[in-house]
Scaffold this motif. Structure first.
Motif, PDB file in Angstrom:
ATOM      1  N   ASP A 160     -39.182  -2.733 -69.212  1.00 41.37           N
ATOM      2  CA  ASP A 160     -40.000  -3.594 -68.369  1.00 41.37           C
ATOM      3  C   ASP A 160     -40.045  -4.971 -69.002  1.00 41.37           C
ATOM      4  O   ASP A 160     -40.457  -5.134 -70.138  1.00 41.37           O
ATOM      5  CB  ASP A 160     -41.410  -3.005 -68.260  1.00 41.37           C
ATOM      6  N   ASN A 161     -39.614  -5.991 -68.270  1.00 38.73           N
ATOM      7  CA  ASN A 161     -39.568  -7.331 -68.854  1.00 38.73           C
ATOM      8  C   ASN A 161     -40.858  -8.105 -68.672  1.00 38.73           C
ATOM      9  O   ASN A 161     -40.906  -9.315 -68.882  1.00 38.73           O
ATOM     10  CB  ASN A 161     -38.392  -8.126 -68.265  1.00 38.73           C
ATOM     11  N   GLY A 162     -41.919  -7.438 -68.270  1.00 38.61           N
ATOM     12  CA  GLY A 162     -43.207  -8.099 -68.135  1.00 38.61           C
ATOM     13  C   GLY A 162     -43.504  -8.473 -66.700  1.00 38.61           C
ATOM     14  O   GLY A 162     -44.654  -8.671 -66.321  1.00 38.61           O
ATOM     15  N   GLY A 163     -42.469  -8.562 -65.875  1.00 37.24           N
ATOM     16  CA  GLY A 163     -42.662  -8.929 -64.486  1.00 37.24           C
ATOM     17  C   GLY A 163     -42.457  -7.756 -63.559  1.00 37.24           C
ATOM     18  O   GLY A 163     -42.382  -7.907 -62.340  1.00 37.24           O
ATOM     19  N   GLY A 164     -42.354  -6.569 -64.139  1.00 38.06           N
ATOM     20  CA  GLY A 164     -42.176  -5.386 -63.327  1.00 38.06           C
ATOM     21  C   GLY A 164     -40.740  -5.088 -62.987  1.00 38.06           C
ATOM     22  O   GLY A 164     -40.444  -4.060 -62.375  1.00 38.06           O
ATOM     23  N   GLU A 165     -39.811  -5.954 -63.393  1.00 38.02           N
ATOM     24  CA  GLU A 165     -38.397  -5.736 -63.089  1.00 38.02           C
ATOM     25  C   GLU A 165     -37.730  -5.006 -64.250  1.00 38.02           C
ATOM     26  O   GLU A 165     -37.973  -5.300 -65.408  1.00 38.02           O
ATOM     27  CB  GLU A 165     -37.703  -7.072 -62.830  1.00 38.02           C
ATOM     28  N   SER A 166     -36.892  -4.086 -63.890  1.00 42.62           N
ATOM     29  CA  SER A 166     -36.223  -3.281 -64.907  1.00 42.62           C
ATOM     30  C   SER A 166     -34.997  -4.002 -65.441  1.00 42.62           C
ATOM     31  O   SER A 166     -34.228  -4.581 -64.678  1.00 42.62           O
ATOM     32  CB  SER A 166     -35.820  -1.933 -64.314  1.00 42.62           C
ATOM     33  N   THR A 167     -34.826  -4.010 -66.754  1.00 44.06           N
ATOM     34  CA  THR A 167     -33.622  -4.562 -67.366  1.00 44.06           C
ATOM     35  C   THR A 167     -32.660  -3.409 -67.625  1.00 44.06           C
ATOM     36  O   THR A 167     -32.830  -2.320 -67.122  1.00 44.06           O
ATOM     37  CB  THR A 167     -33.969  -5.293 -68.673  1.00 44.06           C
ATOM     38  N   THR A 168     -31.635  -3.644 -68.444  1.00 46.54           N
ATOM     39  CA  THR A 168     -30.617  -2.622 -68.693  1.00 46.54           C
ATOM     40  C   THR A 168     -31.230  -1.344 -69.258  1.00 46.54           C
ATOM     41  O   THR A 168     -31.969  -1.378 -70.234  1.00 46.54           O
ATOM     42  CB  THR A 168     -29.568  -3.162 -69.682  1.00 46.54           C
ATOM     43  N   ILE A 169     -30.934  -0.240 -68.631  1.00 46.21           N
ATOM     44  CA  ILE A 169     -31.415   1.047 -69.102  1.00 46.21           C
ATOM     45  C   ILE A 169     -30.368   1.633 -70.053  1.00 46.21           C
ATOM     46  O   ILE A 169     -29.219   1.836 -69.671  1.00 46.21           O
ATOM     47  CB  ILE A 169     -31.666   2.015 -67.937  1.00 46.21           C
ATOM     48  N   VAL A 170     -30.769   1.863 -71.273  1.00 48.54           N
ATOM     49  CA  VAL A 170     -29.856   2.393 -72.283  1.00 48.54           C
ATOM     50  C   VAL A 170     -30.424   3.699 -72.819  1.00 48.54           C
ATOM     51  O   VAL A 170     -31.586   3.766 -73.209  1.00 48.54           O
ATOM     52  CB  VAL A 170     -29.656   1.398 -73.436  1.00 48.54           C
ATOM     53  N   THR A 171     -29.605   4.717 -72.830  1.00 48.85           N
ATOM     54  CA  THR A 171     -29.949   5.994 -73.447  1.00 48.85           C
ATOM     55  C   THR A 171     -28.938   6.263 -74.561  1.00 48.85           C
ATOM     56  O   THR A 171     -27.863   5.642 -74.595  1.00 48.85           O
ATOM     57  CB  THR A 171     -29.872   7.142 -72.418  1.00 48.85           C
ATOM     58  N   PRO A 172     -29.240   7.169 -75.471  1.00 50.36           N
ATOM     59  CA  PRO A 172     -28.238   7.507 -76.492  1.00 50.36           C
ATOM     60  C   PRO A 172     -26.916   7.936 -75.869  1.00 50.36           C
ATOM     61  O   PRO A 172     -25.837   7.609 -76.381  1.00 50.36           O
ATOM     62  CB  PRO A 172     -28.905   8.639 -77.268  1.00 50.36           C
ATOM     63  N   GLU A 173     -26.991   8.677 -74.741  1.00 54.96           N
ATOM     64  CA  GLU A 173     -25.777   9.143 -74.086  1.00 54.96           C
ATOM     65  C   GLU A 173     -24.974   7.985 -73.503  1.00 54.96           C
ATOM     66  O   GLU A 173     -23.746   7.919 -73.661  1.00 54.96           O
ATOM     67  CB  GLU A 173     -26.129  10.145 -72.974  1.00 54.96           C
ATOM     68  N   SER A 174     -25.654   7.062 -72.824  1.00 57.41           N
ATOM     69  CA  SER A 174     -24.934   5.941 -72.225  1.00 57.41           C
ATOM     70  C   SER A 174     -24.424   4.980 -73.293  1.00 57.41           C
ATOM     71  O   SER A 174     -23.360   4.383 -73.150  1.00 57.41           O
ATOM     72  CB  SER A 174     -25.829   5.187 -71.232  1.00 57.41           C
ATOM     73  N   PHE A 175     -25.168   4.850 -74.382  1.00 56.41           N
ATOM     74  CA  PHE A 175     -24.730   3.975 -75.470  1.00 56.41           C
ATOM     75  C   PHE A 175     -23.456   4.519 -76.101  1.00 56.41           C
ATOM     76  O   PHE A 175     -22.530   3.762 -76.415  1.00 56.41           O
ATOM     77  CB  PHE A 175     -25.836   3.848 -76.517  1.00 56.41           C
ATOM     78  N   TYR A 176     -23.406   5.837 -76.269  1.00 55.53           N
ATOM     79  CA  TYR A 176     -22.186   6.449 -76.806  1.00 55.53           C
ATOM     80  C   TYR A 176     -21.014   6.231 -75.857  1.00 55.53           C
ATOM     81  O   TYR A 176     -19.921   5.828 -76.277  1.00 55.53           O
ATOM     82  CB  TYR A 176     -22.401   7.945 -77.034  1.00 55.53           C
ATOM     83  N   SER A 177     -21.224   6.481 -74.587  1.00 56.74           N
ATOM     84  CA  SER A 177     -20.146   6.405 -73.601  1.00 56.74           C
ATOM     85  C   SER A 177     -19.595   4.997 -73.434  1.00 56.74           C
ATOM     86  O   SER A 177     -18.379   4.796 -73.355  1.00 56.74           O
ATOM     87  CB  SER A 177     -20.655   6.936 -72.255  1.00 56.74           C
ATOM     88  N   GLU A 178     -20.480   4.001 -73.392  1.00 57.46           N
ATOM     89  CA  GLU A 178     -20.066   2.640 -73.072  1.00 57.46           C
ATOM     90  C   GLU A 178     -19.651   1.827 -74.292  1.00 57.46           C
ATOM     91  O   GLU A 178     -18.875   0.863 -74.156  1.00 57.46           O
ATOM     92  CB  GLU A 178     -21.193   1.920 -72.329  1.00 57.46           C
ATOM     93  N   TYR A 179     -20.151   2.176 -75.464  1.00 56.41           N
ATOM     94  CA  TYR A 179     -19.875   1.343 -76.640  1.00 56.41           C
ATOM     95  C   TYR A 179     -19.253   2.122 -77.804  1.00 56.41           C
ATOM     96  O   TYR A 179     -18.194   1.741 -78.316  1.00 56.41           O
ATOM     97  CB  TYR A 179     -21.161   0.632 -77.082  1.00 56.41           C
ATOM     98  N   ILE A 180     -19.888   3.200 -78.233  1.00 53.65           N
ATOM     99  CA  ILE A 180     -19.380   3.918 -79.405  1.00 53.65           C
ATOM    100  C   ILE A 180     -18.005   4.508 -79.131  1.00 53.65           C
ATOM    101  O   ILE A 180     -17.057   4.293 -79.896  1.00 53.65           O
ATOM    102  CB  ILE A 180     -20.369   5.012 -79.839  1.00 53.65           C
ATOM    103  N   ARG A 181     -17.875   5.238 -78.051  1.00 56.63           N
ATOM    104  CA  ARG A 181     -16.588   5.860 -77.747  1.00 56.63           C
ATOM    105  C   ARG A 181     -15.526   4.818 -77.426  1.00 56.63           C
ATOM    106  O   ARG A 181     -14.348   4.992 -77.766  1.00 56.63           O
ATOM    107  CB  ARG A 181     -16.736   6.832 -76.579  1.00 56.63           C
TER     108      ARG A 181
END
Length: 485
Positions: free
Chosen positions: A69-90
């Motif tokens: 939550d960026n303070g204005g109620g709008e969602s920023t990038t959602i990162v989970t350990p699983e998505s972080f592995y898939s998109e960056y680590i792997r």
């Protein structure tokens, strides 16, 4: 700065333990086996890197905001350990993590985000008096020292001087030549029970109540080492350079004070980096090997890995034999055939153990014991197994002041001009993920109290999934044996 992990230290003890069962010795192969291996190595492709590469010169590494939550109620990038592995680590792709509504630029304001909440205690380290209060006043650290405050004088050469941590902390904030000293990785001791290198230096053990061994964001990666980085710069605009180099492990780099500017090159450009060591191989995941320091893609010493595989095969064969014997006793149909197969498998497993032992014996003349270094820590005498070396293999011969001078590069290091550079600035409170063997030159900028960072190194993954990031159970089993996790 560091050489490869010295896990070969416990391969011999592992073999001695599992050699208790007698077995026939397999005869040595005919011919010059070492020469065959050498020739095969020469004919192989040296750089096999298949990960993400910098798409264009002067590319900016992406920064992602991870607060929900960026303070204005709008969602920023959602990162989970699983998505972080898939998109960056792997993908082997560097990225900067930033807390979007972090007005104070520190991790404590991100505690609402479960992903980073386990790192929030690190913000206490911004107070240098807190750090001094946690470390024994007599504890000695080894501090890198450069020859002068000149911009052409850099760290990363392995030249160190001893002083207490308290003396160092005072020196970088108010002492003479405060920008000439830099606290980096410290010597690591071996575990008295099994000979394995400790996960962290004695210095970090004083602080370990403030951080987890496995940060949530890194999922199932196995930590190799945890470090503290402290220094200062004579100018907030010039900064101090680390020198161009690569590390052997995946890096989670957390800036707690000051800022860091990273110049990056992918492992795909290794041959253009003019390293001090002689390149032997770049694995598909980027893990770099130098001649005489070959490892698996996930960074295990070859002999240790061979011994561990042999031990696992013997363990499985013994289990198979027990089940077959039980089946024979119970009169199960086909049990006799199962028993014969289990006996053959066990014999072959024991042959593998003997092969590993023979391979280990080939290096008995290296006089490794003469190179042992011991230190006294508290009431114990500890063996140092990961010690700083002068002019390490993983550093480039190219001096930092030459990196942007095309004329000097063309004259002395022309191939470097063909490398593709990327850049990022890691601010206070930011976290950089940098895959293993990405070359980087770090310029550190500090204020009155200097610059401060903490980092984790993880064994480089080569697997295909979040659940199983390694192609082998070598590191997961080792970590479980040591920490029960």
């Amino acid at each position: 700065r560091r050489q490869n992990s010295l896990y070969s230290l416990f391969s011999s003890s592992l073999l001695l333990t599992i050699m208790m069962m007698p077995s026939k010795k397999r005869p040595l192969p005919e011919g010059n086996d070492k020469e065959c291996k050498k020739n095969a190595k020469k004919s192989s492709i040296i750089n096999q890197y298949t990960g993400w590469k910098v798409p264009s010169n002067n590319y900016t590494i992406p920064t992602i905001s991870i607060i929900g939550d960026n303070g204005g109620g709008e969602s920023t990038t959602i990162v989970t350990p699983e998505s972080f592995y898939s998109e960056y680590i792997r993908q082997r792709k560097p990225v900067v993590l930033r807390t979007e509504n972090n007005n104070n630029n520190n991790l404590s304001s991100s505690t609402s985000l479960l992903l980073l909440s386990d790192l929030s205690n690190l913000t206490k380290w911004k107070d240098i008096n807190y750090l001094k209060s946690q470390v024994d006043s007599k504890h000695t650290v080894m501090v890198e020292q450069r020859s002068s405050s000149s911009s052409s004088s850099t760290f990363g050469n392995g030249y160190e001087i001893p002083m207490t941590f308290s003396q160092f902390a005072t020196r970088i904030t108010s002492g003479k030549d405060y920008d000439r000293h830099y606290l980096t990785t410290q010597d690591v001791h071996s575990n008295a029970d099994n000979g394995r290198p400790d996960l962290m230096s004695p210095l970090m053990k004083y602080l370990q109540h403030d951080f987890p061994l496995q940060p949530r964001i890194m999922g199932n990666l196995i930590p190799q080492n945890i470090n503290l980085w402290m220094g200062n710069s004579s100018s907030s605009s010039v900064g101090t350079s680390s020198g161009l180099h690569h590390d052997y492990h995946d890096n989670l780099y957390i800036v707690l004070k000051g800022k860091k500017r990273f110049r990056l090159y992918s492992p795909g450009d290794t041959e253009m980096m003019y390293t001090r060591g002689h390149l032997a191989k770049v694995h598909p995941n980027g893990r770099i090997n130098y001649e005489g320091e070959e490892t698996t893609a996930y960074g295990a010493d070859l002999k240790s890995d061979m011994a561990a595989r042999a031990a696992k095969r013997k363990e499985d064969a013994e289990r198979m034999l027990e089940e077959a014997e039980r089946a024979v006793e119970e009169g199960v149909e086909g049990a006799e055939r199962m028993l014969e197969e289990a006996e053959v498998e066990l014999e072959e497993a024991m042959d593998d153990i003997i092969d590993a032992e023979m391979d280990d014996d080939d290096d008995d003349g290296n006089d490794n014991e003469k190179e042992c270094v011991f230190e006294t820590f508290g009431d114990e005498r500890k063996r140092v197994v990961d010690k700083t070396v002068v002019d390490p293999n993983n550093f480039s011969k190219i001096k930092p002041h030459m990196l942007d001078d095309a004329a000097l590069l063309k004259e002395s290091y022309p191939n470097f001009l063909n490398a593709t550079a990327a850049y990022c600035t890691v601010q206070e409170g930011d976290i950089l993920y940098l895959p293993a063997s990405w070359f980087h030159e770090v310029t550190s900028y500090g204020g009155q109290d200097g610059h401060l960072a903490m980092n984790y190194w993880f064994h480089p993954p080569d697997g295909e999934s979040f659940e199983h990031p390694y192609s082998s159970d070598f590191w997961p089993n080792d970590y479980k044996d040591r920490f029960g996790k």
